[in-house]
Motif scaffolding. Structure first.
Motif, mmCIF file in Angstrom:
data_model
loop_
_atom_site.group_PDB
_atom_site.id
_atom_site.type_symbol
_atom_site.label_atom_id
_atom_site.label_comp_id
_atom_site.label_asym_id
_atom_site.label_seq_id
_atom_site.Cartn_x
_atom_site.Cartn_y
_atom_site.Cartn_z
ATOM 1 N N LYS A 681 -29.872 5.787 12.530
ATOM 2 C CA LYS A 681 -28.494 5.546 12.186
ATOM 3 C C LYS A 681 -28.386 4.157 12.903
ATOM 4 N N ILE A 682 -27.703 3.150 11.992
ATOM 5 C CA ILE A 682 -27.489 1.983 12.714
ATOM 6 C C ILE A 682 -25.889 1.763 13.129
ATOM 7 N N ASP A 683 -25.746 1.224 14.418
ATOM 8 C CA ASP A 683 -24.365 1.530 15.076
ATOM 9 C C ASP A 683 -23.485 0.751 14.432
ATOM 10 N N ARG A 684 -22.273 1.053 14.195
ATOM 11 C CA ARG A 684 -20.984 0.334 13.805
ATOM 12 C C ARG A 684 -20.879 -1.054 14.311
ATOM 13 N N SER A 685 -21.213 -1.358 15.478
ATOM 14 C CA SER A 685 -21.064 -2.874 15.728
ATOM 15 C C SER A 685 -21.999 -3.732 15.106
ATOM 16 N N PHE A 686 -23.323 -3.241 14.588
ATOM 17 C CA PHE A 686 -24.328 -3.960 13.787
ATOM 18 C C PHE A 686 -23.504 -4.280 12.759
ATOM 19 N N VAL A 687 -22.772 -3.121 11.975
ATOM 20 C CA VAL A 687 -21.971 -3.024 10.441
ATOM 21 C C VAL A 687 -20.942 -4.171 10.485
ATOM 22 N N THR A 688 -20.210 -4.111 11.630
ATOM 23 C CA THR A 688 -18.826 -5.108 11.826
ATOM 24 C C THR A 688 -19.573 -6.569 11.724
ATOM 25 N N GLY A 689 -20.814 -6.746 12.628
ATOM 26 C CA GLY A 689 -21.411 -8.086 12.837
ATOM 27 C C GLY A 689 -21.913 -8.382 11.417
ATOM 28 N N ALA A 690 -22.459 -7.657 10.547
ATOM 29 C CA ALA A 690 -22.999 -8.239 9.390
ATOM 30 C C ALA A 690 -21.823 -8.590 8.129
ATOM 31 N N ALA A 691 -20.633 -7.670 8.475
ATOM 32 C CA ALA A 691 -19.389 -8.162 7.319
ATOM 33 C C ALA A 691 -18.877 -9.431 7.876
ATOM 34 N N LYS A 692 -19.207 -9.668 9.047
ATOM 35 C CA LYS A 692 -18.474 -11.095 9.500
ATOM 36 C C LYS A 692 -19.624 -12.142 9.330
ATOM 37 N N ASP A 693 -20.897 -11.746 8.729
ATOM 38 C CA ASP A 693 -22.008 -12.736 8.518
ATOM 39 C C ASP A 693 -22.565 -13.261 9.968
ATOM 40 N N SER A 694 -22.658 -12.349 10.720
ATOM 41 C CA SER A 694 -23.232 -12.652 12.125
ATOM 42 C C SER A 694 -25.086 -12.606 11.593
ATOM 43 N N PRO A 695 -25.396 -13.784 12.155
ATOM 44 C CA PRO A 695 -26.835 -14.073 11.647
ATOM 45 C C PRO A 695 -27.384 -12.862 12.525
ATOM 46 N N GLU A 696 -27.243 -12.665 13.531
ATOM 47 C CA GLU A 696 -27.829 -11.695 14.477
ATOM 48 C C GLU A 696 -27.685 -10.345 14.048
ATOM 49 N N SER A 697 -26.549 -9.877 13.488
ATOM 50 C CA SER A 697 -26.588 -8.673 12.839
ATOM 51 C C SER A 697 -27.267 -8.533 11.658
ATOM 52 N N LEU A 698 -27.108 -9.652 10.929
ATOM 53 C CA LEU A 698 -27.903 -9.341 9.428
ATOM 54 C C LEU A 698 -29.283 -9.471 9.844
ATOM 55 N N ALA A 699 -30.031 -10.255 10.628
ATOM 56 C CA ALA A 699 -31.105 -10.155 10.802
ATOM 57 C C ALA A 699 -31.841 -8.694 11.426
ATOM 58 N N ILE A 700 -30.989 -8.310 12.511
ATOM 59 C CA ILE A 700 -31.437 -6.937 12.827
ATOM 60 C C ILE A 700 -31.392 -5.823 12.007
ATOM 61 N N ILE A 701 -30.370 -5.900 11.181
ATOM 62 C CA ILE A 701 -29.915 -4.792 10.074
ATOM 63 C C ILE A 701 -31.476 -4.999 9.172
ATOM 64 N N ARG A 702 -31.611 -6.233 8.567
ATOM 65 C CA ARG A 702 -32.564 -6.356 7.849
ATOM 66 C C ARG A 702 -33.923 -5.860 8.362
ATOM 67 N N ALA A 703 -34.234 -6.032 9.706
ATOM 68 C CA ALA A 703 -35.459 -5.543 10.275
ATOM 69 C C ALA A 703 -35.549 -4.097 10.526
ATOM 70 N N VAL A 704 -34.383 -3.508 10.707
ATOM 71 C CA VAL A 704 -34.179 -2.056 10.956
ATOM 72 C C VAL A 704 -34.654 -1.392 9.634
ATOM 73 N N VAL A 705 -34.020 -1.808 8.359
ATOM 74 C CA VAL A 705 -34.205 -1.428 7.212
ATOM 75 C C VAL A 705 -35.711 -1.707 6.651
ATOM 76 N N ALA A 706 -36.247 -2.568 6.961
ATOM 77 C CA ALA A 706 -37.557 -2.880 6.583
ATOM 78 C C ALA A 706 -38.388 -1.927 7.452
ATOM 79 N N MET A 707 -38.190 -1.855 8.643
ATOM 80 C CA MET A 707 -39.108 -1.124 9.400
ATOM 81 C C MET A 707 -38.852 0.289 9.025
#
Length: 764
Positions: A681-707
């Motif tokens: 379960k990916i925490d909401r803070s990452f979801v919010t960061g991804a919606a704001k095009d945060s490079p860190e949030s995007l990279a982390i979600i991609r890494a978690v999904v790939a993993m």
């Protein structure tokens, strides 16, 4: 070896091909020896048989030698094709005829052998022996020839009564036959060894070619002077050079960049240089290189190589560019120490900082302080404007706190709307109070968030070490007691810890007492929040959420009563009730809808928890695969072995295990390696960061999904509240979605109604 084969027999057929291929290469030699051996024979027999017969026999020998040579030369491609049985029989018949051609005059004119010249006979026999030995690559043919020749040579002496000569003839034939067999065996061994080595070399070449073509890795090789040799295209691509440009260059010069000239090499490069210098093998060595003016990370493995004399000739190995994996791993590892939403240190790092400060204060007889900060009225912001606004507000709070920090101060986020400050050097008695009031003043100023002007205050509680406590846990607890005192007083104030402080403890005692009777008073209920498929938006499951409506205190926040339940182990009976009630409710739903139930560390460490799960499933009739238990990484912090054992028992039943709040606390990739989770379960803070095009949030979600994909897990994005967040989560490949956009926590009746509407929508 004798050629007794079936044409379909692959390995014997290969041996025959090797034999007859060698036969074709020696055809001219046998022709010459065959003809040369006939010359002394003609000299022996012409006196007895007459010149005409001897000359005719010589002509027949030459013709037979020519025919035999022509036949044998057709076997030039025998090693690459399957010889037919007719070809083998034809050659064997011709060899037999050749032997008969030699045996005939020895039988018919045996007197000539007795009266003939001994040197001429010796030359003839020697040349015949050479012919047979040259024919020994096909031992069957050699034995046929020497057999006929030997029998023919022995008949004459036997007829004339010279049994010693006959015995000598047989002995000569036996020796030649044995030599032919030995030579044939030796030849076949040599050829099979050569063929096997060639086949292995070809296989290795094909494997290396396949490796180079289809693998992300590449091969590298250096000579004894550590200069690259045989640069492969993929290795050259990694070096961003053409193969001929890199060939012959020192490998360290190629990958050190400007550090080669300045001598300023990373420690990993120095380690590589030392291993090459010491000529020792290494595996999976992480090396920081500089190619094309950019810093990259390579993973190298190498083994020393030696020439045929055993002399060291360099290194060969495998390498790969792991820059992206390294950066992703560092991002994920950073989650263990930093809060993703605010970028501040998280609870773990704050705890470490406080431990260091407390140890230093004990050592140098100074003081340190721990301040706990709780935002006033923040829950109202979340409830009225949503988590997206709340998260932005928390980000602004973190920026304001950073400005206030001194050289020896560390601020961080404990979770939710709780922050903390570690003051490592407190020599001034009023320094803590000044810091607390500065925090309150700064955080109480208005915030501008998405065109909303927001006002939230701050309450601060502090404890000074080692005066108030000598351990990290006690100091944090005392600061927490002071914070509760501040909240009780209405917030917006600072209270320092005092030994007489009992207000919070008393309230907690009353809440604990009420909580102990909540089950028997039927004050606990479950709310259900839907989880939908990210693609179809069909409901896949519900998460069961515990609610307490106390007769004495009214609705009590889970954030308030669940910690009390965990501290007092009341969470075990309350969690069992929640599990059973959730299973009973889910059993009434369609068979494809699952139920997720949160499980605390206390429950997981309870020896009978697995039995409780079995009992809940049995009594409700719910299929095990429809139940998913949600755990957080905190379950591994106290007794990871016991938690893993319980998880294994539950998974053996067929239940799913979800890892909740991944990345927000004590995140560790080791948990994913050692436990077979079904969902992350990916925490909401990452979801919010991804919606704001945060490079860190995007990279982390991609890494978690790939993993998760690699580990055969699904991913659930929590707290999705807007269409933009939904679109971005879909783009990033999350499997499931949970959030206010698809439904708030609701009662059991509402959940059933929602399922009914979802079923009608499917039919429509």
């Amino acid at each position: 070896m004798m050629g007794k084969i079936k044409p379909s027999d692959e390995r014997p057929g290969r041996l025959v091909g090797l034999q007859y291929g060698a036969l074709a290469r020696g055809a001219w030699l046998r022709f010459a020896v065959f003809v040369a051996a006939s010359l002394p024979a003609v000299a022996i027999w012409k006196a007895t048989a007459g010149p005409m017969i001897a000359g005719g026999w010589f002509v027949l020998v030459v013709m037979m030698a020519l025919a035999l040579m022509r036949t044998e030369r057709t076997f030039g491609d025998a090693e690459r094709r399957q010889l037919s049985a007719d070809e083998l029989r034809t050659h064997l018949a011709m060899v037999g005829l050749a032997g008969g051609l030699w045996a005939a005059p020895m039988i018919l004119f045996s007197d000539a052998l007795t009266s003939g010249s001994a040197p001429q006979y010796a030359v003839m026999v020697m040349l015949v022996g050479v012919f047979v030995l040259s024919l020994s690559v096909v031992p069957t043919a050699a034995l046929v020839f020497i057999g006929i020749f030997g029998v023919g040579g022995a008949i004459g002496p036997v007829v004339n009564g010279d049994f010693m000569a006959a015995a000598a003839q047989f002995a000569f034939s036996g020796v030649i036959a044995g030599g032919a067999l030995a030579l044939s065996r030796l030849y076949l061994r040599l050829r099979l060894t050569e063929a096997s080595l060639a086949e292995k070399a070809e296989t290795v070449s094909l494997l290396l070619h396949e490796f180079e073509e289809n693998s992300a890795d590449w091969l590298w090789s250096v000579d004894s002077s550590r200069r690259v040799r045989g640069v492969s295209p993929r290795f050259a691509h990694a070096l961003q050079m053409h193969p001929h440009e890199a060939d012959g260059q020192p490998i360290l010069r190629l990958i050190a960049g400007e550090g080669w000239e300045s001598g300023s090499l990373p420690s990993s490069l120095r380690d590589l240089a030392e291993r090459l210098k010491r000529r020792e093998s290494f595996s999976n060595l992480m090396v920081r290189v500089n190619v094309g003016g950019r810093s990259r990370w390579w993973e190298l493995s190498g083994t020393p190589k030696h020439d045929e004399h055993g002399q060291f000739s360099g290194f060969r190995g495998v390498g790969s560019d792991v820059t992206e994996q390294r950066e992703s791993a560092e991002k994920i590892a950073q989650l263990a120490r930093y809060d993703q939403l605010t970028g501040l240190p998280n609870r773990m790092m704050l705890t470490e900082a406080l431990g260091t400060a407390l140890q230093r204060a004990e050592q140098w007889r100074t003081r340190c302080a721990f301040l706990m900060i709780d935002l006033d009225r923040f829950k109202a912001v979340n409830d009225t404007l949503g988590h997206q606004i709340g998260d932005e507000l928390l980000a602004q709070v973190s920026r304001r706190l950073r400005v206030l920090m001194g050289q020896h101060d560390t601020c961080g986020r404990l979770g939710g709307d709780e922050f903390a400050v570690v003051m490592a050097d407190v020599n001034d008695r009023n320094a803590v109070d000044r810091m607390a009031h500065a925090i309150i003043d700064v955080l109480s100023k208005p915030y501008d968030v998405d065109h909303h002007t927001l006002y939230v205050g701050a309450s601060v509680g502090s404890a000074v070490g080692p005066r108030d406590a000598r351990t990290v846990e006690t100091l944090m607890r005392n600061a927490d007691l002071a914070l509760y005192r501040s909240k009780d007083e209405g917030g917006g104030s600072h209270f320092a810890y005092e030994p007489q402080m009992h207000a919070h403890a008393e309230e907690r005692r009353k809440l604990e007492f009420a909580l102990r009777h909540s089950l028997e008073r039927d004050e606990l209920t479950l709310a259900f929040q839907p989880v939908v498929d990210a693609t179809t938006e069909q409901i896949m499951s519900f998460e069961a959420l515990l609610r307490w409506n106390s007769a004495e205190f009214g609705p009590v926040s889970p954030a308030k009563f669940i910690p009390i339940a965990e501290d007092t182990r009341l969470i075990v009976p309350i969690g069992e009730w929640a599990l059973r009630r959730a299973c009973e409710e889910a059993a009434r739903w369609p068979s494809h809808i699952r139920i997720a139930v949160n499980v605390s560390a206390e429950q997981m460490l309870d020896a009978s928890f697995a039995s409780t799960v079995v009992s809940a499933l049995a009594s409700s009739g719910l299929a095990a695969e429809r139940l998913e238990l949600e755990v957080t990484e905190s379950i591994f912090l106290r007794d990871g072995g016991a938690a893993q054992n319980t998880l294994s028992q539950i998974q053996s039943l067929g239940c799913g295990i979800a890892l909740d709040d991944f990345g927000t606390g004590y995140s560790s990739l080791g948990y994913l390696r050692n436990n077979r989770f079904t969902t992350i379960k990916i925490d909401r803070s990452f979801v919010t960061g991804a919606a704001k095009d945060s490079p860190e949030s995007l990279a982390i979600i991609r890494a978690v999904v790939a993993m998760a994909d690699a580990l055969d897990m699904t991913t659930t994005a929590e707290g999705v509240e807007s269409e933009r967040e939904l679109d971005r989560i879909r783009q990033l490949g999350c499997t499931k979605i949970q959030g206010f956009l698809f439904g708030r926590p609701m009662g059991a009746m509402e959940a059933q109604a929602l399922l009914a509407r979802d079923a009608d929508r499917k039919i429509a």
